[in-house]
Design a protein around this motif. Structure first.
Motif, short mmCIF file in Angstrom:
data_model
loop_
_atom_site.label_atom_id
_atom_site.label_comp_id
_atom_site.label_asym_id
_atom_site.label_seq_id
_atom_site.Cartn_x
_atom_site.Cartn_y
_atom_site.Cartn_z
N HIS A 93 -33.34 -59.98 -2.06
CA HIS A 93 -31.96 -60.07 -1.66
C HIS A 93 -31.76 -59.62 -0.19
CE1 HIS A 93 -30.73 -61.00 -5.86
NE2 HIS A 93 -31.53 -59.78 -6.18
N ARG A 94 -32.83 -59.24 0.59
CA ARG A 94 -32.31 -59.01 1.96
C ARG A 94 -32.44 -60.15 2.78
NH1 ARG A 94 -36.72 -55.11 2.48
NH2 ARG A 94 -35.69 -53.69 1.70
N VAL A 109 -40.83 -59.36 -14.90
CA VAL A 109 -40.68 -57.68 -14.49
C VAL A 109 -41.43 -57.70 -13.09
CG1 VAL A 109 -41.17 -55.51 -14.99
CG2 VAL A 109 -40.87 -57.11 -16.84
N ILE A 110 -40.57 -57.26 -12.06
CA ILE A 110 -40.83 -57.25 -10.80
C ILE A 110 -40.64 -55.99 -10.35
CG2 ILE A 110 -40.92 -59.81 -10.37
CD1 ILE A 110 -38.38 -59.34 -8.92
N SER A 111 -41.36 -55.29 -9.25
CA SER A 111 -41.14 -54.00 -8.83
C SER A 111 -39.66 -53.92 -7.90
CB SER A 111 -42.26 -53.52 -7.88
OG SER A 111 -42.14 -54.19 -6.37
N GLY A 112 -39.18 -52.64 -7.54
CA GLY A 112 -38.03 -52.50 -7.04
C GLY A 112 -37.96 -52.95 -5.72
N ALA A 113 -39.05 -52.60 -4.89
CA ALA A 113 -39.49 -53.23 -3.68
C ALA A 113 -39.30 -54.81 -3.31
CB ALA A 113 -40.62 -52.70 -3.12
N ALA A 114 -39.86 -55.18 -4.50
CA ALA A 114 -39.84 -56.77 -4.46
C ALA A 114 -38.33 -57.28 -4.61
CB ALA A 114 -40.89 -57.43 -5.32
N ARG A 115 -37.67 -56.65 -5.43
CA ARG A 115 -36.42 -57.11 -5.95
C ARG A 115 -35.52 -57.03 -4.73
NH1 ARG A 115 -34.83 -53.59 -9.99
NH2 ARG A 115 -36.72 -53.93 -10.80
N MET A 116 -35.61 -55.87 -4.09
CA MET A 116 -34.68 -55.61 -2.65
C MET A 116 -35.30 -56.87 -1.54
SD MET A 116 -32.91 -53.42 -3.57
CE MET A 116 -32.15 -53.02 -1.66
N ALA A 117 -36.38 -56.94 -1.70
CA ALA A 117 -36.87 -58.02 -0.52
C ALA A 117 -36.31 -59.36 -0.75
CB ALA A 117 -38.31 -58.13 -0.34
#
Length: 167
Positions: free
Chosen positions: A156-157, A146-154
């Motif tokens: 794939h950026r 389980v990771i945060s939304g900001a970490a998930r976006m980073a």
């Protein structure tokens, strides 16, 4: 109770020695000792049974008292609740709606809805904390970490730093 002193016991021993004889006196003394021991054990067992029965009788009396007190308390509470409900009905009841009850608009959640909510909670908790292998979770779409939304976006950026360029 019989009062046996040292002099009386010596007198009884001397008479027994003369009547029974020195050859059979030890056997008779052992037999008398075992019979005396059995009698003491029997008396102690009877005493303990009598005391247990007395305690059980006291417990039964206490149980009856507690049950009657509980019934009286329950009747008092039911009486108070019914009186309070009547007072509330009289206060809340409008003039035009004589059959109005304050509980008409409240519907309790059904047991099926509560069971479904508990089942979903359990399923989510098991998905996070179970010992299911990660390959099984990834194959069936369960999250292994389980990771945060900001970490998930980073994750794939595209990194647009000056040192790495596509052109």
């Amino acid at each position: 109770m019989i009062d046996l002193g040292l002099t009386k016991l010596a007198l009884i021993g001397a008479v027994a020695l003369i009547v029974i004889g020195p050859k059979d006196l030890p056997k008779v003394a052992r037999m008398a000792g075992t019979l005396f021991g059995r009698a003491q054990r029997y008396i102690s067992q009877v005493k303990s049974e009598v005391s247990r029965e007395i305690e059980m009788e006291e417990l039964r009396k206490m149980q009856k008292e507690v049950e009657s007190a509980a019934q009286n308390f329950e009747q008092d509470i039911n009486k108070e609740v019914s009186e309070a409900q009547q007072e509330l009905n009289e206060l809340v009841q409008p003039e035009s709606h004589s059959n109005y009850s304050p509980y008409d608009y409240y519907t309790a959640p059904s047991s099926d809805a509560m069971m479904a909510k508990a089942k979903n909670f359990r399923r989510r908790k098991v998905a996070k904390t179970s010992n299911i292998p990660s390959w099984y979770k990834s194959r069936h779409g369960q999250r292994s970490q389980v990771i945060s939304g900001a970490a998930r976006m980073a994750k794939h950026r595209v990194n647009r730093s000056p040192s790495s360029s596509f052109f």
